[in-house]
Enzyme design. Structure first.
Site, PDB file in Angstrom:
ATOM      1  N   ARG A  53       0.833  -1.205   0.000  1.00  0.00           N
ATOM      2  CA  ARG A  53       0.000   0.000   0.000  1.00  0.00           C
ATOM      3  C   ARG A  53       0.874   1.265   0.000  1.00  0.00           C
ATOM      4  O   ARG A  53       0.607   2.216  -0.709  1.00  0.00           O
ATOM      5  CB  ARG A  53      -0.952   0.007   1.198  1.00  0.00           C
ATOM      6  CG  ARG A  53      -1.998   1.108   1.049  1.00  0.00           C
ATOM      7  CD  ARG A  53      -2.851   1.244   2.272  1.00  0.00           C
ATOM      8  NE  ARG A  53      -3.587   0.015   2.530  1.00  0.00           N
ATOM      9  CZ  ARG A  53      -4.200  -0.243   3.677  1.00  0.00           C
ATOM     10  NH1 ARG A  53      -4.160   0.632   4.649  1.00  0.00           N
ATOM     11  NH2 ARG A  53      -4.847  -1.373   3.842  1.00  0.00           N
ATOM     12  N   TYR A 105     -14.339  21.397 -13.757  1.00  0.00           N
ATOM     13  CA  TYR A 105     -14.588  19.982 -14.029  1.00  0.00           C
ATOM     14  C   TYR A 105     -15.802  19.522 -13.226  1.00  0.00           C
ATOM     15  O   TYR A 105     -15.815  19.633 -11.990  1.00  0.00           O
ATOM     16  CB  TYR A 105     -13.335  19.182 -13.664  1.00  0.00           C
ATOM     17  CG  TYR A 105     -13.491  17.693 -13.803  1.00  0.00           C
ATOM     18  CD1 TYR A 105     -13.570  17.107 -15.067  1.00  0.00           C
ATOM     19  CD2 TYR A 105     -13.559  16.873 -12.685  1.00  0.00           C
ATOM     20  CE1 TYR A 105     -13.712  15.736 -15.193  1.00  0.00           C
ATOM     21  CE2 TYR A 105     -13.703  15.503 -12.814  1.00  0.00           C
ATOM     22  CZ  TYR A 105     -13.781  14.940 -14.069  1.00  0.00           C
ATOM     23  OH  TYR A 105     -13.931  13.590 -14.190  1.00  0.00           O
ATOM     24  N   ASP A 178      -5.862  22.946  -9.453  1.00  0.00           N
ATOM     25  CA  ASP A 178      -6.002  21.845 -10.419  1.00  0.00           C
ATOM     26  C   ASP A 178      -5.454  22.357 -11.748  1.00  0.00           C
ATOM     27  O   ASP A 178      -6.078  23.176 -12.424  1.00  0.00           O
ATOM     28  CB  ASP A 178      -7.474  21.436 -10.534  1.00  0.00           C
ATOM     29  CG  ASP A 178      -7.696  20.278 -11.518  1.00  0.00           C
ATOM     30  OD1 ASP A 178      -6.817  20.025 -12.361  1.00  0.00           O
ATOM     31  OD2 ASP A 178      -8.778  19.650 -11.450  1.00  0.00           O
ATOM     32  N   LYS A 203      -4.995  12.416 -17.783  1.00  0.00           N
ATOM     33  CA  LYS A 203      -5.116  13.293 -18.945  1.00  0.00           C
ATOM     34  C   LYS A 203      -3.738  13.489 -19.580  1.00  0.00           C
ATOM     35  O   LYS A 203      -3.105  12.507 -19.943  1.00  0.00           O
ATOM     36  CB  LYS A 203      -5.780  14.606 -18.522  1.00  0.00           C
ATOM     37  CG  LYS A 203      -7.055  14.411 -17.668  1.00  0.00           C
ATOM     38  CD  LYS A 203      -8.171  13.753 -18.425  1.00  0.00           C
ATOM     39  CE  LYS A 203      -9.334  13.336 -17.529  1.00  0.00           C
ATOM     40  NZ  LYS A 203      -9.904  14.394 -16.715  1.00  0.00           N
TER      41      LYS A 203
HETATM   42  C1  LIG Z   1     -10.476  14.472 -15.507  1.00  0.00           C
HETATM   43  C2  LIG Z   1     -10.281  15.587 -14.570  1.00  0.00           C
HETATM   44  C3  LIG Z   1     -10.308  15.382 -13.179  1.00  0.00           C
HETATM   45  C4  LIG Z   1     -10.569  14.017 -12.564  1.00  0.00           C
HETATM   46  O1  LIG Z   1      -9.574  13.114 -12.884  1.00  0.00           O
HETATM   47  P1  LIG Z   1      -9.816  11.512 -12.985  1.00  0.00           P
HETATM   48  O2  LIG Z   1      -8.448  10.995 -13.222  1.00  0.00           O
HETATM   49  O3  LIG Z   1     -10.783  11.279 -14.113  1.00  0.00           O
HETATM   50  O4  LIG Z   1     -10.402  11.099 -11.674  1.00  0.00           O
HETATM   51  C5  LIG Z   1     -10.099  16.479 -12.364  1.00  0.00           C
HETATM   52  N1  LIG Z   1      -9.884  17.710 -12.873  1.00  0.00           N
HETATM   53  C6  LIG Z   1      -9.855  17.949 -14.194  1.00  0.00           C
HETATM   54  C7  LIG Z   1      -9.602  19.323 -14.697  1.00  0.00           C
HETATM   55  C8  LIG Z   1     -10.060  16.901 -15.088  1.00  0.00           C
HETATM   56  O5  LIG Z   1     -10.042  17.131 -16.410  1.00  0.00           O
END
Ligand SMILES: *Cc1c(COP(=O)(O)O)cnc(C)c1O
Length: 381
Positions: A53, A105, A178, A203
């Site tokens: 973990r 998001y 983010d 992404k």
């Molecule tokens: C896709 C995304 C998320 C969430 O990520 P996951 O890997 O799908 O959980 C958060 N913030 C943004 C800007 C995103 O494009």
């Protein structure tokens, strides 16, 4: 651990200079074991590994690499971006106040609204790309945590990280950014004063649409909030598997190249769409007349990313017709992959004010003339 001074292209290509001590390999081995043997006197193995973990060697290599890319002291990997975001908020005490950028998001907004209601955390949502509004809300509400997404998805709103960090800190709070759409290649949010930077590594960082991962990075590993996040990750178990971490390292080697090409392509596609008669409006920070362009120029280096949105003339029917007519763009969600995607966000979130005429594009690394030709035939047929 962080090797300051080298450029991201060098750090990424060489996976932070990694050489496998046991074999000399320039690529790390995948260690799939979930448990590690003790010796006869019951001492752990000399590596210190006990249980997977936390004791995930390839995960640690990926974290060290991600920390270097973001100019951070340390980074933590999560099984996806939402798990990383949830960890940031889950460790706040009951009664806390959080100020969160609106129209980001959708998964973040949805989870936060439900979480904050359940946990008596006061949630204030506002457009924090409006810096005057960000400053007055910070001063008035003294939020424990401020959360922004820049550029935002799908509006591409660009928020001045340095100014929001200043306002947040003056109010005694912490700023989390983010920066998924920017990637650490275009924006290093910690350099602008953020306390924690978050990426959905699903992404652009992974970029091949085949791994779910999330990352948090900071320059204040001793901060009590960060410590609580690290403990929560261990105790609640939001960890990444070895195979995913290994794929991430493999992908990161080409991250700077991919981001450069995607940004060039996206800029060209944005300009093409802006000059097209069938298009009403284009949202892309690289366009000189776009609202957030001057902020983006200050905090994005080397391009403006792969994500853009545009409104077609003629509403939902026309937008869905164009999406249906595209041959090269896959009609799929997500962003930052090597292949180009188109999405009609209104179909996914019809209640959040996204125009029915809006199409969101994630621009990949294909030949940009092919992409523009595909858009041209879809818009005009
Ligand atoms: C896709 C995304 C998320 C969430 O990520 P996951 O890997 O799908 O959980 C958060 N913030 C943004 C800007 C995103 O494009």
């Amino acid at each position: 651990m962080a090797k300051r001074g080298l450029s991201v292209a060098t750090i990424a290509a060489q996976a932070g200079g990694y050489i496998d001590a046991a074999s000399g390999g320039v690529v790390p081995p995948i260690q799939p074991s979930t448990t590690f043997a003790r010796d006869r006197s019951y001492q752990p193995h000399p590596t210190g590994n006990i249980y997977a973990r936390d004791d995930n060697d390839v995960g640690r290599i990926a974290e060290a690499l991600l920390a270097q890319l973001d100019n951070a002291e340390t980074a933590l990997l999560f099984p996806n971006g939402m798990a990383a975001i949830a960890a940031v908020f889950r460790v706040l005490p009951g009664g806390a106040t959080v100020l969160v950028q609106s129209q980001i998001y959708w998964g973040t907004t949805k989870w936060l609204r439900e979480f904050c209601a359940r946990r008596s955390v006061t949630l204030i949502e506002a457009d924090l790309s409006d810096i005057g509004q960000a400053q007055s809300l910070c001063a008035h509400h003294q939020p424990d945590l401020v959360f922004i997404e820049t550029p935002s998805n799908p509006w591409l709103r660009t928020t001045d990280i340095a100014l929001v960090a200043e306002a947040t800190h003056a109010a005694g709070g912490r700023l989390v950014v983010d920066a998924t759409a920017a990637t650490p290649i275009l924006t290093r949010a910690l350099d602008f004063g953020a306390d924690i930077v978050m990426h959905s590594a699903t992404k652009g960082i992974n970029g091949h649409s085949d791994v779910l991962a999330g990352v948090l990075a900071t320059n204040a590993p001793a901060d009590s909030h960060w410590q609580a996040i690290a403990i929560d990750r261990h105790d609640a178990g939001a960890v990444i598997g070895s195979f995913e971490a290994w794929l991430l390292i493999r992908s990161i080697r080409t991250l700077p190249l991919r981001v450069e090409r995607m940004s060039q392509n996206a800029q060209a596609v944005a300009e093409f769409l802006q000059s097209h008669d069938a298009v009403a409006q284009v949202f892309y920070p690289g366009l000189p007349d776009f609202d957030g362009h001057s902020v983006a120029k200050r905090q994005m280096v080397g391009g403006f990313g792969s994500l853009l949105s545009f409104c077609v003339k003629g509403g939902a029917v026309e937008a869905l017709r164009v999406a249906g007519q595209l041959n090269l763009f896959h009609r799929a969600t997500s962003l930052g992959g090597v292949e180009s995607l188109v999405e009609h966000r209104h179909t996914i979130e019809p209640h959040t004010g996204i125009p029915e005429s809006l199409l969101r594009l994630s621009i990949g690394i294909e030949d940009v003339q092919d992409l523009c030709a595909d858009l041209e035939q879809a818009l005009t047929c």
